[in-house]
Write an enzyme that holds these catalytic residues in place. Structure first.
Site, mmCIF file in Angstrom:
data_model
loop_
_atom_site.group_PDB
_atom_site.id
_atom_site.type_symbol
_atom_site.label_atom_id
_atom_site.label_comp_id
_atom_site.label_asym_id
_atom_site.label_seq_id
_atom_site.Cartn_x
_atom_site.Cartn_y
_atom_site.Cartn_z
ATOM 1 N N TYR A 142 37.578 44.584 46.475
ATOM 2 C CA TYR A 142 38.936 44.795 46.976
ATOM 3 C C TYR A 142 38.935 45.408 48.380
ATOM 4 O O TYR A 142 39.828 45.143 49.170
ATOM 5 C CB TYR A 142 39.698 45.760 46.053
ATOM 6 C CG TYR A 142 40.430 45.121 44.897
ATOM 7 C CD1 TYR A 142 39.749 44.382 43.938
ATOM 8 C CD2 TYR A 142 41.801 45.268 44.758
ATOM 9 C CE1 TYR A 142 40.416 43.818 42.867
ATOM 10 C CE2 TYR A 142 42.479 44.711 43.694
ATOM 11 C CZ TYR A 142 41.784 43.990 42.754
ATOM 12 O OH TYR A 142 42.453 43.434 41.696
ATOM 13 N N LYS A 187 27.929 42.828 35.881
ATOM 14 C CA LYS A 187 27.294 41.505 35.961
ATOM 15 C C LYS A 187 25.906 41.733 36.562
ATOM 16 O O LYS A 187 25.554 41.209 37.632
ATOM 17 C CB LYS A 187 28.179 40.585 36.821
ATOM 18 C CG LYS A 187 27.787 39.119 36.815
ATOM 19 C CD LYS A 187 28.118 38.403 35.515
ATOM 20 C CE LYS A 187 27.552 36.987 35.546
ATOM 21 N NZ LYS A 187 27.678 36.295 34.247
ATOM 22 N N ASP A 219 31.326 38.602 31.397
ATOM 23 C CA ASP A 219 31.755 37.371 30.716
ATOM 24 C C ASP A 219 31.781 37.589 29.202
ATOM 25 O O ASP A 219 32.721 37.206 28.510
ATOM 26 C CB ASP A 219 30.904 36.159 31.121
ATOM 27 C CG ASP A 219 29.417 36.446 31.184
ATOM 28 O OD1 ASP A 219 28.999 37.601 30.969
ATOM 29 O OD2 ASP A 219 28.650 35.490 31.451
ATOM 30 N N ASP A 243 40.432 45.035 36.696
ATOM 31 C CA ASP A 243 41.727 44.373 36.885
ATOM 32 C C ASP A 243 41.876 43.249 35.871
ATOM 33 O O ASP A 243 42.883 43.149 35.170
ATOM 34 C CB ASP A 243 41.810 43.823 38.323
ATOM 35 C CG ASP A 243 43.123 43.109 38.570
ATOM 36 O OD1 ASP A 243 44.165 43.660 38.199
ATOM 37 O OD2 ASP A 243 43.084 41.985 39.128
ATOM 38 N N ASP A 247 44.131 43.183 31.989
ATOM 39 C CA ASP A 247 45.176 42.196 31.662
ATOM 40 C C ASP A 247 44.831 41.473 30.358
ATOM 41 O O ASP A 247 45.705 41.225 29.524
ATOM 42 C CB ASP A 247 45.356 41.163 32.793
ATOM 43 C CG ASP A 247 46.399 41.608 33.812
ATOM 44 O OD1 ASP A 247 46.546 42.829 34.020
ATOM 45 O OD2 ASP A 247 47.056 40.727 34.406
HETATM 46 C C1 IPM Z 1 47.041 45.946 39.307
HETATM 47 C C2 IPM Z 1 47.551 44.837 40.193
HETATM 48 C C3 IPM Z 1 47.038 45.060 41.607
HETATM 49 C C4 IPM Z 1 45.528 44.976 41.565
HETATM 50 C C5 IPM Z 1 47.626 44.106 42.654
HETATM 51 C C6 IPM Z 1 49.126 44.149 42.674
HETATM 52 C C7 IPM Z 1 47.052 44.381 44.022
HETATM 53 O O1 IPM Z 1 47.191 43.592 39.694
HETATM 54 O O2 IPM Z 1 47.388 47.112 39.546
HETATM 55 O O3 IPM Z 1 46.292 45.666 38.369
HETATM 56 O O4 IPM Z 1 44.947 43.889 41.616
HETATM 57 O O5 IPM Z 1 44.895 46.038 41.486
HETATM 58 MN MN MN Z 2 46.128 43.665 37.811
#
Ligand code: IPM
Ligand code: MN
Length: 365
Positions: A142, A187, A219, A243, A247
């Site tokens: 990032y 990884k 993975d 990240d 999710d």
């Molecule tokens: C999160 C979001 C952010 C990230 C984006 C909005 C930059 O997806 O907080 O998880 O990737 O960190």
């Molecule tokens: Mn995110």
């Protein structure tokens, strides 16, 4: 207790969910005789619209001077589909993380018994799931050097031992007070940075003999988080893997609208729902404010206001148990964002200090 809270509603559904969380915090302040001041700032697309940039110096100062930050969401589709956009809402959040040194993003994954049937995963798979992701937030791909020419582009992934150590120590401490297991996700069969993570984590593990360390490739972890989520206690990982995995983990409880997070660092800490700006829902009063309200509960814990934080969690649990939920959880529901906030405020006002309901009970499983 007197506290000064910076509030950054941001984009999309951000302002709507933040409004409910502020309502809830105000009710807590009244109930428990605290004095919370809320100071608002722009960030993201709304800041680009108002000031030409996604993060202004005045928003940074507002945050630096606050005791904690409550954050909504960031992002606007008008920027997503333009690969050449030089200014993007997300730069606001990334810039804030970097300037406040918010290196540890903590994302708890809690399964609510009353929602088990709403999860896309089978009840026997999610029974007893309770883990927390420790995602490194200010390093890796990032924030490495980036660049491109006509036909090539690069994003460097860099980690220092110091960056790895500080979040790893936090993750081990968390595991020591939980179920005593850290899973390092990396990884290391491909990436040099991952090999440094393994080296440092194995070194730090020596100071926590009571904590078991598991090393897992990302993975495989993506699969295990869905197939065998009760394997995990503390998941420790770098920025990008965290990240993606968080999710993936968010499908377990049945709605992404339930998951809060805390970003802890060198200065003021920031609390935000893990969901994004969900622009399709903006202005419709259908967004689920619970992830933000639970983030406010994590914020209160940071102030050592444990009874206050617990009361919010218990009432949230009660709202779920009684199916008082937004349409992301029950598509038939006509209950709106503001209704949920009102419900929680009323329950706080009416609470007489007796326990409301257990946060989790596995008795019916
Ligand atoms: C999160 C979001 C952010 C990230 C984006 C909005 C930059 O997806 O907080 O998880 O990737 O960190
Ligand atoms: Mn995110």
């Amino acid at each position: 207790m007197r506290k000064n809270i910076a509030v950054l509603p941001g984009d999309g559904i951000g302002p709507e969910v933040i409004k409910e969380a502020v309502k809830v915090m105000t009710a807590i302040a009244e109930k428990f005789s605290h004095d919370f001041t809320f100071n608002y700032g722009d960030i993201g697309a709304v800041s680009i619209d108002n000031h030409g940039i996604p993060l202004t110096a005045s928003t940074i100062t507002l945050c630096e001077e606050a005791d904690a930050i409550l954050f909504g969401a960031i992002g606007d589709p008008k920027y997503d589909n333009d690969p050449n956009a030089k200014v993007r809402p997300e730069q606001g959040l990334l810039g804030l993380r970097k300037s406040l040194g918010l290196f540890a993003n903590i994302r708890p994954v809690t399964v609510y018994e009353s929602l088990i049937h709403r999860s896309p995963l089978r009840a026997d798979i999610i029974k007893g799931v309770d883990f927390v992701v420790y995602r490194e937030l200010t390093g890796g791909i990032y924030f490495g050097d980036k660049g491109r020419d006509e036909t090539s582009a690069y994003d460097h992934c860099v980690y220092t031992a110091e960056e790895i150590d500080r979040i790893s120590i936090m993750a081990f401490k968390a595991a020591a007070s939980r179920n005593k297991k850290v899973t390092l996700v990396d990884k290391a069969n491909v990436l040099e940075t991952s090999r440094l993570w393994r080296e440092r984590v194995q070194e730090i593990a020596k100071s926590f003999p009571e904590v078991t360390v598991e090393l897992m490739f990302v993975d495989n972890a993506a699969m295990q988080i869905i197939q065998n989520p009760s394997n995990f206690d503390v998941v420790l990982t770098e920025n990008m893997f965290g990240d993606i995995l968080s999710d993936a983990a968010s499908v377990i409880p049945g709605s992404m609208g339930l998951l809060p997070s805390a970003s802890i660092g060198l200065k003021t800490s920031l609390f935000e729902p893990i969901h994004g700006s969900y622009p399709q829902a903006a202005g419709k009063n259908i967004a689920n404010p619970l992830a933000t309200i639970l983030s406010a509960s994590m914020l209160l814990e940071q102030f050592d206001l444990f009874d206050e934080a617990q009361l919010i969690r218990e009432i949230v649990n009660l709202s779920l148990t009684t199916s008082y939920v937004t349409p992301d959880i029950d598509p038939e529901s006509t209950i709106g964002t503001t209704d949920i906030g009102d419900y929680i405020v009323k329950a706080i006002q009416e609470n007489n200090n007796s326990p409301i309901a257990p946060l989790r009970s596995d008795s019916s499983l």
